[in-house]
Motif scaffolding. Structure first.
Motif, PDB file in Angstrom:
ATOM      1  N   VAL A   1      17.165 -11.612  35.304  1.00  0.00           N
ATOM      2  CA  VAL A   1      15.465 -11.079  35.982  1.00  0.00           C
ATOM      3  C   VAL A   1      14.880 -11.400  34.293  1.00  0.00           C
ATOM      4  O   VAL A   1      14.127 -11.975  33.342  1.00  0.00           O
ATOM      5  CB  VAL A   1      15.575  -9.979  36.544  1.00  0.00           C
ATOM      6  CG1 VAL A   1      14.112  -9.163  35.998  1.00  0.00           C
ATOM      7  CG2 VAL A   1      15.970 -10.177  37.401  1.00  0.00           C
ATOM      8  N   VAL A   2      16.005 -11.083  33.131  1.00  0.00           N
ATOM      9  CA  VAL A   2      15.594 -10.958  31.732  1.00  0.00           C
ATOM     10  C   VAL A   2      15.402 -12.101  31.198  1.00  0.00           C
ATOM     11  O   VAL A   2      14.334 -12.665  30.622  1.00  0.00           O
ATOM     12  CB  VAL A   2      16.158 -10.185  30.701  1.00  0.00           C
ATOM     13  CG1 VAL A   2      16.449 -10.167  29.331  1.00  0.00           C
ATOM     14  CG2 VAL A   2      17.034  -8.727  31.425  1.00  0.00           C
ATOM     15  N   VAL A   3      16.050 -13.282  31.296  1.00  0.00           N
ATOM     16  CA  VAL A   3      16.429 -14.579  31.171  1.00  0.00           C
ATOM     17  C   VAL A   3      15.006 -15.628  31.953  1.00  0.00           C
ATOM     18  O   VAL A   3      14.431 -16.158  31.898  1.00  0.00           O
ATOM     19  CB  VAL A   3      17.428 -15.580  31.422  1.00  0.00           C
ATOM     20  CG1 VAL A   3      17.821 -16.583  31.306  1.00  0.00           C
ATOM     21  CG2 VAL A   3      18.852 -14.506  30.586  1.00  0.00           C
ATOM     22  N   MET A   4      14.889 -15.097  33.181  1.00  0.00           N
ATOM     23  CA  MET A   4      14.406 -16.158  33.790  1.00  0.00           C
ATOM     24  C   MET A   4      12.690 -15.327  33.650  1.00  0.00           C
ATOM     25  O   MET A   4      11.683 -16.391  33.131  1.00  0.00           O
ATOM     26  CB  MET A   4      13.717 -15.236  35.454  1.00  0.00           C
ATOM     27  CG  MET A   4      13.483 -15.966  35.971  1.00  0.00           C
ATOM     28  SD  MET A   4      12.903 -17.696  36.732  1.00  0.00           S
ATOM     29  CE  MET A   4      14.250 -17.908  37.417  1.00  0.00           C
ATOM     30  N   ALA A   5      12.050 -14.125  33.149  1.00  0.00           N
ATOM     31  CA  ALA A   5      11.005 -13.606  32.808  1.00  0.00           C
ATOM     32  C   ALA A   5      10.717 -14.004  31.713  1.00  0.00           C
ATOM     33  O   ALA A   5       9.817 -14.713  31.132  1.00  0.00           O
ATOM     34  CB  ALA A   5      10.878 -11.924  32.400  1.00  0.00           C
ATOM     35  N   LYS A   6      11.514 -14.227  30.536  1.00  0.00           N
ATOM     36  CA  LYS A   6      11.140 -14.913  28.801  1.00  0.00           C
ATOM     37  C   LYS A   6      11.214 -16.560  29.002  1.00  0.00           C
ATOM     38  O   LYS A   6      10.003 -17.145  28.267  1.00  0.00           O
ATOM     39  CB  LYS A   6      12.779 -14.703  27.934  1.00  0.00           C
ATOM     40  CG  LYS A   6      12.632 -13.568  27.696  1.00  0.00           C
ATOM     41  CD  LYS A   6      13.939 -13.942  26.785  1.00  0.00           C
ATOM     42  CE  LYS A   6      13.850 -11.994  25.883  1.00  0.00           C
ATOM     43  NZ  LYS A   6      15.565 -12.021  25.179  1.00  0.00           N
ATOM     44  N   ASN A   7      11.619 -17.134  30.073  1.00  0.00           N
ATOM     45  CA  ASN A   7      11.473 -18.694  30.775  1.00  0.00           C
ATOM     46  C   ASN A   7      10.141 -18.961  30.909  1.00  0.00           C
ATOM     47  O   ASN A   7       9.154 -19.860  31.074  1.00  0.00           O
ATOM     48  CB  ASN A   7      12.275 -18.979  31.256  1.00  0.00           C
ATOM     49  CG  ASN A   7      13.787 -19.296  30.458  1.00  0.00           C
ATOM     50  OD1 ASN A   7      13.750 -20.214  30.184  1.00  0.00           O
ATOM     51  ND2 ASN A   7      14.891 -19.055  30.702  1.00  0.00           N
TER      52      ASN A   7
ATOM     53  N   ARG B   1      10.869 -10.224  38.541  1.00  0.00           N
ATOM     54  CA  ARG B   1      12.245  -9.323  40.183  1.00  0.00           C
ATOM     55  C   ARG B   1      12.029  -9.710  41.375  1.00  0.00           C
ATOM     56  O   ARG B   1      12.466  -9.620  42.300  1.00  0.00           O
ATOM     57  CB  ARG B   1      12.448  -8.014  39.340  1.00  0.00           C
ATOM     58  CG  ARG B   1      13.526  -7.412  40.517  1.00  0.00           C
ATOM     59  CD  ARG B   1      14.425  -5.735  39.860  1.00  0.00           C
ATOM     60  NE  ARG B   1      14.718  -5.677  38.533  1.00  0.00           N
ATOM     61  CZ  ARG B   1      13.675  -5.302  37.412  1.00  0.00           C
ATOM     62  NH1 ARG B   1      12.537  -4.630  37.676  1.00  0.00           N
ATOM     63  NH2 ARG B   1      14.779  -4.777  36.186  1.00  0.00           N
ATOM     64  N   ARG B   2       9.926  -9.065  41.302  1.00  0.00           N
ATOM     65  CA  ARG B   2       9.630  -9.207  42.507  1.00  0.00           C
ATOM     66  C   ARG B   2       9.318 -10.752  42.929  1.00  0.00           C
ATOM     67  O   ARG B   2      10.091 -11.155  43.790  1.00  0.00           O
ATOM     68  CB  ARG B   2       8.303  -9.198  42.446  1.00  0.00           C
ATOM     69  CG  ARG B   2       7.635  -8.776  44.013  1.00  0.00           C
ATOM     70  CD  ARG B   2       6.022  -8.095  43.537  1.00  0.00           C
ATOM     71  NE  ARG B   2       5.481  -8.886  44.951  1.00  0.00           N
ATOM     72  CZ  ARG B   2       5.022 -10.459  45.264  1.00  0.00           C
ATOM     73  NH1 ARG B   2       5.047 -10.192  44.468  1.00  0.00           N
ATOM     74  NH2 ARG B   2       4.209  -9.980  46.231  1.00  0.00           N
ATOM     75  N   MET B   3       9.726 -11.912  42.773  1.00  0.00           N
ATOM     76  CA  MET B   3       9.152 -13.177  42.388  1.00  0.00           C
ATOM     77  C   MET B   3      10.616 -13.461  42.792  1.00  0.00           C
ATOM     78  O   MET B   3      10.878 -14.460  43.902  1.00  0.00           O
ATOM     79  CB  MET B   3       8.698 -13.973  41.215  1.00  0.00           C
ATOM     80  CG  MET B   3       6.962 -13.723  40.682  1.00  0.00           C
ATOM     81  SD  MET B   3       6.633 -14.787  39.543  1.00  0.00           S
ATOM     82  CE  MET B   3       7.349 -16.319  39.725  1.00  0.00           C
TER      83      MET B   3
ATOM     84  N   GLY C   1       7.420 -16.641  31.816  1.00  0.00           N
ATOM     85  CA  GLY C   1       6.533 -16.145  30.204  1.00  0.00           C
ATOM     86  C   GLY C   1       5.892 -14.692  31.648  1.00  0.00           C
ATOM     87  O   GLY C   1       4.761 -14.076  31.105  1.00  0.00           O
ATOM     88  N   VAL C   2       6.169 -13.996  32.605  1.00  0.00           N
ATOM     89  CA  VAL C   2       5.503 -13.219  32.594  1.00  0.00           C
ATOM     90  C   VAL C   2       6.690 -11.334  32.851  1.00  0.00           C
ATOM     91  O   VAL C   2       7.885 -11.760  31.663  1.00  0.00           O
ATOM     92  CB  VAL C   2       5.923 -13.027  34.779  1.00  0.00           C
ATOM     93  CG1 VAL C   2       4.726 -14.522  35.116  1.00  0.00           C
ATOM     94  CG2 VAL C   2       7.264 -13.114  35.011  1.00  0.00           C
ATOM     95  N   THR C   3       6.235 -10.877  32.729  1.00  0.00           N
ATOM     96  CA  THR C   3       7.073  -9.397  32.910  1.00  0.00           C
ATOM     97  C   THR C   3       8.182  -9.421  34.396  1.00  0.00           C
ATOM     98  O   THR C   3       8.261 -10.121  34.546  1.00  0.00           O
ATOM     99  CB  THR C   3       6.401  -8.031  33.253  1.00  0.00           C
ATOM    100  OG1 THR C   3       6.214  -8.118  35.292  1.00  0.00           O
ATOM    101  CG2 THR C   3       5.354  -7.518  32.717  1.00  0.00           C
ATOM    102  N   GLN C   4       8.938  -9.313  33.556  1.00  0.00           N
ATOM    103  CA  GLN C   4      11.156  -8.311  34.545  1.00  0.00           C
ATOM    104  C   GLN C   4      10.187  -8.146  35.771  1.00  0.00           C
ATOM    105  O   GLN C   4      10.787  -8.587  36.817  1.00  0.00           O
ATOM    106  CB  GLN C   4      11.612  -7.229  33.681  1.00  0.00           C
ATOM    107  CG  GLN C   4      12.177  -8.522  32.481  1.00  0.00           C
ATOM    108  CD  GLN C   4      13.076  -7.839  31.549  1.00  0.00           C
ATOM    109  OE1 GLN C   4      14.021  -6.392  31.862  1.00  0.00           O
ATOM    110  NE2 GLN C   4      12.919  -7.237  30.066  1.00  0.00           N
TER     111      GLN C   4
END
Length: 127
Positions: free
Chosen positions: A81-87, A96-98, A89-92
């Motif tokens: 989730v952390v890596v995805m959020a950075k990639n 997580r919901r997406m 550009g939305v919050t963690q």
């Protein structure tokens, strides 16, 4: 950015309804176009868009962010989730919901192409 979003929306419309727009509620073709984004069913009298009855429903997240999230999940099944959020550009919390919605919709389908994954997500289970 509006032009890109419009092209993405048209891509999703063509992918979801290759034979013409169908109402996602009653599955009839008696449709009137309200504008580039919305349609009105003349049978069940409901208004809908390409987002209706999908994981994109009621989401303020732009199509491009959703598509990027799906693409990254297909490329790396174990992305955090952390890596995805950075990639993307939305919050963690949003990420997580997406990711949860995408995982729930795709289920156990493995090795899908982006187009196949979108067909599943849009309700066209053509695999």
């Amino acid at each position: 950015m509006k032009k890109i979003n419009s092209l993405t929306r048209q891509y999703l419309v063509n992918l979801r309804w290759p034979d013409g727009v169908l109402c996602p509620y009653c599955h009839k073709k008696s449709i009137r176009t309200i504008n580039n984004e919305r349609y009105h069913c003349l049978i069940c009298v409901k208004t809908f868009s390409v987002r209706s009855q999908t994981i994109f429903s009621a989401s303020p997240i732009k199509y491009e962010i959703w598509l990027n999230c799906i693409r990254l999940m297909l490329l790396n099944k174990n992305i955090s989730v952390v890596v995805m959020a950075k990639n993307i550009g939305v919050t963690q919390k949003t990420t997580r919901r997406m990711m949860g919605l995408i995982n729930h919709k795709l289920g156990y389908f493995c090795n899908l192409t982006m187009e196949q994954a979108l067909q599943v997500i849009l309700g066209r289970h053509v695999l």
